[in-house]
Design a protein around this motif. Structure first.
Motif, PDB file in Angstrom:
ATOM      1  N   VAL A  74       0.840  -1.207   0.000  1.00 53.05           N
ATOM      2  CA  VAL A  74       0.000   0.000   0.000  1.00 53.05           C
ATOM      3  C   VAL A  74       0.869   1.249   0.000  1.00 53.05           C
ATOM      4  N   LEU A  75       1.957   1.233   0.772  1.00 54.62           N
ATOM      5  CA  LEU A  75       2.832   2.398   0.862  1.00 54.62           C
ATOM      6  C   LEU A  75       3.596   2.660  -0.436  1.00 54.62           C
ATOM      7  N   THR A  76       3.879   1.611  -1.186  1.00 52.95           N
ATOM      8  CA  THR A  76       4.766   1.768  -2.344  1.00 52.95           C
ATOM      9  C   THR A  76       4.063   1.740  -3.698  1.00 52.95           C
ATOM     10  N   THR A  77       2.825   1.280  -3.764  1.00 56.11           N
ATOM     11  CA  THR A  77       2.187   1.054  -5.063  1.00 56.11           C
ATOM     12  C   THR A  77       2.125   2.304  -5.927  1.00 56.11           C
ATOM     13  N   ASN A  78       1.863   3.476  -5.332  1.00 55.52           N
ATOM     14  CA  ASN A  78       1.730   4.697  -6.125  1.00 55.52           C
ATOM     15  C   ASN A  78       3.063   5.222  -6.628  1.00 55.52           C
ATOM     16  N   GLN A  79       4.162   4.680  -6.130  1.00 57.06           N
ATOM     17  CA  GLN A  79       5.478   5.127  -6.581  1.00 57.06           C
ATOM     18  C   GLN A  79       6.064   4.204  -7.645  1.00 57.06           C
ATOM     19  N   LEU A  80       5.348   3.150  -7.963  1.00 60.72           N
ATOM     20  CA  LEU A  80       5.834   2.196  -8.954  1.00 60.72           C
ATOM     21  C   LEU A  80       4.893   2.164 -10.149  1.00 60.72           C
ATOM     22  N   ASP A  81       5.466   2.032 -11.353  1.00 64.42           N
ATOM     23  CA  ASP A  81       4.603   1.841 -12.514  1.00 64.42           C
ATOM     24  C   ASP A  81       3.976   0.459 -12.430  1.00 64.42           C
ATOM     25  N   ALA A  82       2.923   0.236 -13.196  1.00 67.70           N
ATOM     26  CA  ALA A  82       2.153  -1.006 -13.095  1.00 67.70           C
ATOM     27  C   ALA A  82       3.024  -2.236 -13.320  1.00 67.70           C
ATOM     28  N   PHE A  83       3.893  -2.199 -14.338  1.00 65.59           N
ATOM     29  CA  PHE A  83       4.725  -3.367 -14.636  1.00 65.59           C
ATOM     30  C   PHE A  83       5.642  -3.706 -13.469  1.00 65.59           C
ATOM     31  N   SER A  84       6.342  -2.701 -12.936  1.00 64.84           N
ATOM     32  CA  SER A  84       7.267  -2.934 -11.820  1.00 64.84           C
ATOM     33  C   SER A  84       6.523  -3.439 -10.595  1.00 64.84           C
ATOM     34  N   TYR A  85       5.355  -2.851 -10.334  1.00 60.14           N
ATOM     35  CA  TYR A  85       4.577  -3.240  -9.167  1.00 60.14           C
ATOM     36  C   TYR A  85       4.134  -4.693  -9.251  1.00 60.14           C
ATOM     37  N   TYR A  86       3.486  -5.055 -10.346  1.00 64.48           N
ATOM     38  CA  TYR A  86       2.968  -6.414 -10.456  1.00 64.48           C
ATOM     39  C   TYR A  86       4.084  -7.448 -10.568  1.00 64.48           C
ATOM     40  N   MET A  87       5.144  -7.102 -11.261  1.00 63.97           N
ATOM     41  CA  MET A  87       6.244  -8.048 -11.436  1.00 63.97           C
ATOM     42  C   MET A  87       6.981  -8.288 -10.115  1.00 63.97           C
ATOM     43  N   ALA A  88       7.395  -7.213  -9.444  1.00 62.68           N
ATOM     44  CA  ALA A  88       8.169  -7.357  -8.206  1.00 62.68           C
ATOM     45  C   ALA A  88       7.318  -7.957  -7.087  1.00 62.68           C
ATOM     46  N   ALA A  89       6.126  -7.392  -6.884  1.00 61.05           N
ATOM     47  CA  ALA A  89       5.271  -7.880  -5.800  1.00 61.05           C
ATOM     48  C   ALA A  89       4.803  -9.305  -6.074  1.00 61.05           C
ATOM     49  N   GLY A  90       4.459  -9.583  -7.332  1.00 66.50           N
ATOM     50  CA  GLY A  90       3.997 -10.922  -7.667  1.00 66.50           C
ATOM     51  C   GLY A  90       5.076 -11.970  -7.442  1.00 66.50           C
ATOM     52  N   LEU A  91       6.275 -11.702  -7.916  1.00 65.62           N
ATOM     53  CA  LEU A  91       7.367 -12.646  -7.725  1.00 65.62           C
ATOM     54  C   LEU A  91       7.689 -12.844  -6.249  1.00 65.62           C
ATOM     55  N   ARG A  92       7.664 -11.746  -5.484  1.00 57.07           N
ATOM     56  CA  ARG A  92       7.993 -11.867  -4.044  1.00 57.07           C
ATOM     57  C   ARG A  92       6.923 -12.656  -3.300  1.00 57.07           C
ATOM     58  N   LEU A  93       5.671 -12.394  -3.599  1.00 53.65           N
ATOM     59  CA  LEU A  93       4.603 -13.099  -2.909  1.00 53.65           C
ATOM     60  C   LEU A  93       4.559 -14.577  -3.275  1.00 53.65           C
ATOM     61  N   LEU A  94       4.860 -14.888  -4.519  1.00 58.05           N
ATOM     62  CA  LEU A  94       4.766 -16.268  -4.990  1.00 58.05           C
ATOM     63  C   LEU A  94       6.033 -17.078  -4.743  1.00 58.05           C
ATOM     64  N   SER A  95       7.098 -16.419  -4.327  1.00 59.08           N
ATOM     65  CA  SER A  95       8.399 -17.090  -4.266  1.00 59.08           C
ATOM     66  C   SER A  95       8.439 -18.253  -3.277  1.00 59.08           C
ATOM     67  N   SER A  96       7.774 -18.123  -2.136  1.00 64.07           N
ATOM     68  CA  SER A  96       7.862 -19.184  -1.126  1.00 64.07           C
ATOM     69  C   SER A  96       6.749 -20.217  -1.244  1.00 64.07           C
ATOM     70  N   ASP A  97       5.667 -19.896  -1.936  1.00 59.41           N
ATOM     71  CA  ASP A  97       4.506 -20.795  -1.974  1.00 59.41           C
ATOM     72  C   ASP A  97       4.839 -22.174  -2.557  1.00 59.41           C
ATOM     73  N   PRO A  98       5.539 -22.256  -3.705  1.00 59.22           N
ATOM     74  CA  PRO A  98       5.875 -23.593  -4.232  1.00 59.22           C
ATOM     75  C   PRO A  98       6.772 -24.386  -3.294  1.00 59.22           C
ATOM     76  N   LEU A  99       7.601 -23.693  -2.506  1.00 58.71           N
ATOM     77  CA  LEU A  99       8.509 -24.388  -1.596  1.00 58.71           C
ATOM     78  C   LEU A  99       7.736 -25.081  -0.475  1.00 58.71           C
ATOM     79  N   PHE A 100       6.756 -24.378   0.105  1.00 53.14           N
ATOM     80  CA  PHE A 100       5.948 -25.000   1.158  1.00 53.14           C
ATOM     81  C   PHE A 100       5.028 -26.067   0.577  1.00 53.14           C
ATOM     82  N   TYR A 101       4.525 -25.829  -0.616  1.00 57.45           N
ATOM     83  CA  TYR A 101       3.714 -26.854  -1.281  1.00 57.45           C
ATOM     84  C   TYR A 101       4.533 -28.129  -1.473  1.00 57.45           C
ATOM     85  N   LEU A 102       5.790 -27.963  -1.873  1.00 60.40           N
ATOM     86  CA  LEU A 102       6.659 -29.114  -2.107  1.00 60.40           C
ATOM     87  C   LEU A 102       6.937 -29.865  -0.811  1.00 60.40           C
TER      88      LEU A 102
END
Length: 246
Positions: A74-102
């Motif tokens: 919420v604090l950073t979204t308005n300072q990032l363009d859409a591509f940077s926001y979705y790419m960086a946040a998406g990768l960070r949020l999804l990074s650990s999920d496959p590991l715990f699933y495994l």
């Protein structure tokens, strides 16, 4: 652990045709290759917490890569363009999920029991998520794919395509909603960032002290995430418990 959907075959997951691995367990090296990035991600999240007030305005992209908690997004979204926001946040949020699933996929119920035994507080929290997952597996993977939910998804035998599809779509939906919230509250968010910048040094000292206190408190309560992961690498769930000291 209770399966999300009843199935006459105990080795089958919630999706038809999906089977949990039977009798096979990973080697110590394979387990370490999963545990090591989890430890790194947890450590990065702590660093991000400590740097939130310092980097939220000056280095928003780096901050999101360290820690993508909702408040930081919420604090950073308005300072990032859409591509940077979705790419960086998406990768960070999804990074650990496959590991715990495994981990859940590899060890099944033994992994769930292992987590429950870490501490009384930890165990109660895990059992709460477990009961919720048994009633609404797919909605929870979509809405709240935290480590426990991803672990249960793997342990229940949820199909890999189903898990990844629901997880990714749910994460993108969450990021979209946060971006809309950021746009709606742009003025107050900007005021908070100005406050952070004005009192940068004292807030930085306070943030570091708070993170250190949280780490110390969690360790006393037996909720130390890094310590638990290192213990997992040392004593996998399918091995006998080490003898108690004394």
């Amino acid at each position: 652990m209770t399966e999300p959907d009843p199935d006459p075959d105990p080795e089958r997951g919630p999706d038809s045709g999906t089977a949990r691995p039977g009798g096979w367990r990973p080697s110590r090296r394979q387990l370490a290759l999963v545990v090591a990035p989890i430890v790194a991600l947890v450590a990065a999240a702590y660093v991000g917490d400590a740097l939130t007030t310092t980097w939220a305005e000056r280095h928003p992209l780096l901050l999101v890569l360290l820690n993508a908690r909702s408040r930081i997004l919420v604090l950073t979204t308005n300072q990032l363009d859409a591509f940077s926001y979705y790419m960086a946040a998406g990768l960070r949020l999804l990074s650990s999920d496959p590991l715990f699933y495994l981990l859940g996929r590899w060890y099944g119920d033994a992994m769930v029991v292992w987590v429950e035994k870490r501490s009384k507080t930890f165990g109660e929290q895990v059992r709460l998520y477990e009961r919720a997952f048994a009633k609404a597996a797919y909605p929870l993977v979509f809405i709240a794919p935290n480590p426990y939910i991803c672990l249960f998804a793997g342990a229940s035998g949820m199909a890999v395509p189903s898990f990844f599809t629901i997880n990714i779509v749910g994460t993108l939906a969450r990021l979209y909603l946060i971006r809309r919230v950021g746009e709606a509250f742009d003025t107050p968010i900007h005021s908070v960032l100005k406050f952070f910048d004005h009192y940068r040094l004292p807030l930085f000292v306070f943030s570091v002290a708070l993170v250190v206190f949280i780490l110390w408190s969690d360790r006393r309560k037996g909720k130390n995430e890094i310590g638990s992961m290192l213990e997992l690498a040392e004593h996998p769930p399918d091995e006998p418990e080490p003898p108690a000291e004394g």
